[in-house]
Design a protein around this motif. Structure first.
Motif, PDB file in Angstrom:
ATOM      1  N   SER A 201      -0.564   0.765   7.109  1.00 26.00           N
ATOM      2  CA  SER A 201      -1.950   0.376   6.883  1.00 26.00           C
ATOM      3  C   SER A 201      -2.834   1.568   7.193  1.00 26.00           C
ATOM      4  O   SER A 201      -2.358   2.614   7.622  1.00 26.00           O
ATOM      5  CB  SER A 201      -2.343  -0.809   7.789  1.00 26.00           C
ATOM      6  OG  SER A 201      -2.571  -0.360   9.117  1.00 26.00           O
ATOM      7  N   GLU A 202      -4.139   1.390   7.025  1.00 26.62           N
ATOM      8  CA  GLU A 202      -5.052   2.501   7.279  1.00 26.62           C
ATOM      9  C   GLU A 202      -5.198   2.813   8.759  1.00 26.62           C
ATOM     10  O   GLU A 202      -5.789   3.825   9.123  1.00 26.62           O
ATOM     11  CB  GLU A 202      -6.422   2.211   6.677  1.00 26.62           C
ATOM     12  CG  GLU A 202      -7.156   1.050   7.297  1.00 26.62           C
ATOM     13  CD  GLU A 202      -8.442   0.736   6.564  1.00 26.62           C
ATOM     14  OE1 GLU A 202      -9.502   1.166   7.051  1.00 26.62           O
ATOM     15  OE2 GLU A 202      -8.379   0.079   5.509  1.00 26.62           O
TER      16      GLU A 202
ATOM     17  N   SER B  68       2.784   7.477  10.966  1.00 29.82           N
ATOM     18  CA  SER B  68       1.689   6.939  10.162  1.00 29.82           C
ATOM     19  C   SER B  68       1.429   7.833   8.954  1.00 29.82           C
ATOM     20  O   SER B  68       2.323   8.537   8.480  1.00 29.82           O
ATOM     21  CB  SER B  68       0.446   6.778  11.033  1.00 29.82           C
ATOM     22  OG  SER B  68      -0.538   6.033  10.345  1.00 29.82           O
ATOM     23  N   SER B  69       0.198   7.812   8.462  1.00 38.51           N
ATOM     24  CA  SER B  69      -0.117   8.518   7.225  1.00 38.51           C
ATOM     25  C   SER B  69      -1.520   9.109   7.284  1.00 38.51           C
ATOM     26  O   SER B  69      -2.313   8.788   8.182  1.00 38.51           O
ATOM     27  CB  SER B  69      -0.029   7.548   6.036  1.00 38.51           C
ATOM     28  OG  SER B  69      -1.193   6.719   5.999  1.00 38.51           O
TER      29      SER B  69
ATOM     30  N   SER C 230     -11.432   4.661  12.804  1.00 37.37           N
ATOM     31  CA  SER C 230     -11.642   3.527  11.896  1.00 37.37           C
ATOM     32  C   SER C 230     -12.504   2.434  12.490  1.00 37.37           C
ATOM     33  O   SER C 230     -13.029   1.597  11.754  1.00 37.37           O
ATOM     34  CB  SER C 230     -10.286   2.915  11.498  1.00 37.37           C
ATOM     35  OG  SER C 230      -9.461   3.839  10.836  1.00 37.37           O
TER      36      SER C 230
ATOM     37  N   LEU D  75      -4.015   8.234   5.815  1.00 38.24           N
ATOM     38  CA  LEU D  75      -5.037   7.191   5.726  1.00 38.24           C
ATOM     39  C   LEU D  75      -5.829   7.068   7.019  1.00 38.24           C
ATOM     40  O   LEU D  75      -7.026   6.775   6.996  1.00 38.24           O
ATOM     41  CB  LEU D  75      -4.389   5.838   5.407  1.00 38.24           C
ATOM     42  CG  LEU D  75      -3.901   5.605   3.971  1.00 38.24           C
ATOM     43  CD1 LEU D  75      -3.129   4.298   3.892  1.00 38.24           C
ATOM     44  CD2 LEU D  75      -5.069   5.600   3.001  1.00 38.24           C
ATOM     45  N   GLU D  76      -5.177   7.284   8.166  1.00 38.76           N
ATOM     46  CA  GLU D  76      -5.853   7.154   9.456  1.00 38.76           C
ATOM     47  C   GLU D  76      -7.029   8.117   9.607  1.00 38.76           C
ATOM     48  O   GLU D  76      -7.981   7.839  10.323  1.00 38.76           O
ATOM     49  CB  GLU D  76      -4.873   7.415  10.601  1.00 38.76           C
ATOM     50  CG  GLU D  76      -3.852   6.334  10.829  1.00 38.76           C
ATOM     51  CD  GLU D  76      -2.996   6.624  12.043  1.00 38.76           C
ATOM     52  OE1 GLU D  76      -2.359   5.673  12.541  1.00 38.76           O
ATOM     53  OE2 GLU D  76      -2.948   7.784  12.508  1.00 38.76           O
TER      54      GLU D  76
ATOM     55  N   THR E 198       1.955   5.074   0.578  1.00 39.45           N
ATOM     56  CA  THR E 198       1.607   6.115   1.533  1.00 39.45           C
ATOM     57  C   THR E 198       1.076   7.316   0.775  1.00 39.45           C
ATOM     58  O   THR E 198       1.746   7.836  -0.117  1.00 39.45           O
ATOM     59  CB  THR E 198       2.848   6.531   2.340  1.00 39.45           C
ATOM     60  OG1 THR E 198       3.352   5.384   3.023  1.00 39.45           O
ATOM     61  CG2 THR E 198       2.488   7.596   3.354  1.00 39.45           C
ATOM     62  N   PRO E 199      -0.144   7.780   1.074  1.00 36.72           N
ATOM     63  CA  PRO E 199      -0.709   8.905   0.333  1.00 36.72           C
ATOM     64  C   PRO E 199      -0.072  10.214   0.744  1.00 36.72           C
ATOM     65  O   PRO E 199       0.484  10.349   1.831  1.00 36.72           O
ATOM     66  CB  PRO E 199      -2.181   8.865   0.741  1.00 36.72           C
ATOM     67  CG  PRO E 199      -2.161   8.313   2.125  1.00 36.72           C
ATOM     68  CD  PRO E 199      -1.046   7.295   2.120  1.00 36.72           C
TER      69      PRO E 199
ATOM     70  N   ARG F 181      -8.741   9.544   6.957  1.00 36.76           N
ATOM     71  CA  ARG F 181      -9.467   9.691   5.688  1.00 36.76           C
ATOM     72  C   ARG F 181     -10.981   9.717   5.883  1.00 36.76           C
ATOM     73  O   ARG F 181     -11.672  10.565   5.313  1.00 36.76           O
ATOM     74  CB  ARG F 181      -9.068   8.570   4.728  1.00 36.76           C
ATOM     75  CG  ARG F 181      -9.725   8.668   3.357  1.00 36.76           C
ATOM     76  CD  ARG F 181      -9.089   7.687   2.389  1.00 36.76           C
ATOM     77  NE  ARG F 181      -9.141   6.318   2.888  1.00 36.76           N
ATOM     78  CZ  ARG F 181      -8.593   5.292   2.256  1.00 36.76           C
ATOM     79  NH1 ARG F 181      -7.924   5.492   1.135  1.00 36.76           N
ATOM     80  NH2 ARG F 181      -8.678   4.063   2.756  1.00 36.76           N
TER      81      ARG F 181
ATOM     82  N   HIS G 209      -2.483  12.978  11.917  1.00 39.75           N
ATOM     83  CA  HIS G 209      -2.518  11.532  12.140  1.00 39.75           C
ATOM     84  C   HIS G 209      -1.543  11.117  13.243  1.00 39.75           C
ATOM     85  O   HIS G 209      -0.821  11.940  13.809  1.00 39.75           O
ATOM     86  CB  HIS G 209      -2.214  10.795  10.835  1.00 39.75           C
ATOM     87  CG  HIS G 209      -0.845  11.090  10.282  1.00 39.75           C
ATOM     88  ND1 HIS G 209       0.311  10.647  10.879  1.00 39.75           N
ATOM     89  CD2 HIS G 209      -0.443  11.794   9.180  1.00 39.75           C
ATOM     90  CE1 HIS G 209       1.366  11.041  10.175  1.00 39.75           C
ATOM     91  NE2 HIS G 209       0.927  11.750   9.136  1.00 39.75           N
TER      92      HIS G 209
ATOM     93  N   MET H 117       0.853  -1.195   0.000  1.00 37.17           N
ATOM     94  CA  MET H 117       0.000   0.000   0.000  1.00 37.17           C
ATOM     95  C   MET H 117       0.888   1.245   0.000  1.00 37.17           C
ATOM     96  O   MET H 117       1.775   1.407   0.837  1.00 37.17           O
ATOM     97  CB  MET H 117      -0.890   0.011   1.246  1.00 37.17           C
ATOM     98  CG  MET H 117      -1.807   1.227   1.341  1.00 37.17           C
ATOM     99  SD  MET H 117      -2.767   1.203   2.879  1.00 37.17           S
ATOM    100  CE  MET H 117      -3.762  -0.249   2.631  1.00 37.17           C
TER     101      MET H 117
END
Length: 295
Positions: A168-169, A24-25, A243, A27-28, A3-4, A30, A20, A1
């Motif tokens: 991961s998310e 991390s990224s 999440s 995604l957490e 990283t955005p 989003r 976040h 995956m």
């Protein structure tokens, strides 16, 4: 995956800076970012140099500087800017608002000043000592079940993702000792500055948080100098509340609090009240009509 990069969703004139968790990224955040954007907030989830996954590690002072730069960029374009953080990102959010008292409001999700949850290994306290040994560049703290998730189906998905990827998310598969050391330094700074944070504050924390116990939230609630404080406890989530099972509750409460804060600020400034929901506006009109009839 992959990283955005920075997630920016532009809409209303109230911007929310979303920070976040450690290493991390975006995604957490989003789901929360998209929900707030749907409620007419502009949302920005930045990649912070030295703090986010995929960037070279830096001291926590650089994390603060990067977050302040993101805040200032939003403040130059939007009349209202609020700051929301998750986990260590919540500690970072506190530090930002301490240095930017012009912020509208502050939202702290799963605030982490101490890693003292029920799933933290007994040897966690030794990591601060490891930092001062040659092992600090060789050893990494690996995430393990439940991965901050009470939702078992999602937990299984994340377990598979962490076997394949470094991110991961719900966060990274592992965190370096230097990053954890800098997080401890940030937490110590935030504890010393809490009374100087005077903006409206929302705290949302799971009572079964396996990473940071409710003591973290209670400590901040008891010591922050917030002008208005709201605390919400969740009973069907673990650490990753953006999440997990109650992510919709978290998103709704964040949006409601941010609207309330802006409305109170507008009233105090003598400005017009913000637009309310159509259902509420209809009800207010009905009440006004009844009042006129009685007069």
């Amino acid at each position: 995956m992959d990283t955005p990069g920075t997630l920016l969703n532009e809409d209303g004139d109230h911007a929310v800076l979303l920070l976040h968790g450690l290493s991390s990224s975006p995604l957490e955040m989003r789901f929360l970012a998209r929900y707030l954007n749907g409620e007419n907030f502009t949302t920005c989830v930045p990649v912070l140099e030295g703090y986010s996954a995929g960037t070279a590690e830096q001291p926590m002072e650089q994390w603060i500087d990067a977050a302040l730069a993101a805040y200032d960029s939003l403040a130059a374009r939007y009349p209202r800017v609020s700051v929301c953080g998750l986990s260590i990102g919540a500690a970072l959010a506190l530090s930002v608002v301490r240095r930017r008292p012009s912020a509208q409001a502050l939202v702290l999700l799963s605030l982490t000043l101490s890693y003292d949850g029920w799933a933290i290994p007994w040897y966690r306290f030794l990591l601060d000592w490891v930092y001062y040994t040659p092992m600090r560049t060789r050893w990494r703290y690996r995430e393990h079940e439940p991965f901050g998730l009470r939702n078992e189906a999602l937990r299984g998905k994340i377990a598979r993702a962490m076997q394949r990827n470094a991110i991961s998310e719900v966060g990274p598969a592992s965190i370096s000792v230097p990053a954890l050391h800098e997080a401890s330094r940030l937490a110590a700074l935030v504890r010393a500055e809490l009374k100087d944070v005077r903006r409206d504050c929302l705290i949302i924390h799971a009572i079964d948080d396996e990473t940071s116990s409710p003591h973290n939230a209670r400590f901040v609630a008891a010591n922050i100098g917030a002008s208005f404080l709201r605390t919400i406890w969740l009973d069907d989530s673990y650490h990753m509340i953006t999440s997990d099972n109650e992510r919709e509750v978290v998103a709704r409460e964040c949006a409601s609090f941010l609207r309330d804060s802006a409305a109170a600020s507008s009233a105090a400034d003598g400005g017009s009240m913000p637009v309310v929901s159509r259902a509420l506006a209809r009800r207010l009109r009905q009440l006004a009509a009844i009042g006129k009839e009685r007069v």
